[in-house]
Design a protein around this motif. Structure first.
Motif: not given
Length: 58
Positions: A7-10, A45-46, A22-25
């Motif tokens: 999903l991140t790659n999408k 993502g990062n 795109l960053l996560d939390t």
């Protein structure tokens, strides 16, 4: 974890034409933080930060 990476790659592919990242939390499933953050990196993502002591959010 593969679902997170996929999903991140999408999402990363959808914004690749911009300068955005795109960053996560920090909000993760208990006891799976390291694995979930790794899955985000694998997906392109990062990681924002690992915990509160790693930086300040403005």
């Amino acid at each position: 974890m593969s679902g997170i990476a996929t999903l991140t790659n999408k999402f990363v592919k959808q914004i690749e034409h911009t300068h955005a990242k795109l960053l996560d939390t920090r909000k993760t499933t208990p006891n799976l933080k390291i694995l979930e953050k790794y899955a985000v990196k694998v997906g392109g993502g990062n990681n924002h930060r690992f915990n509160l002591s790693d930086g300040v959010m403005l």
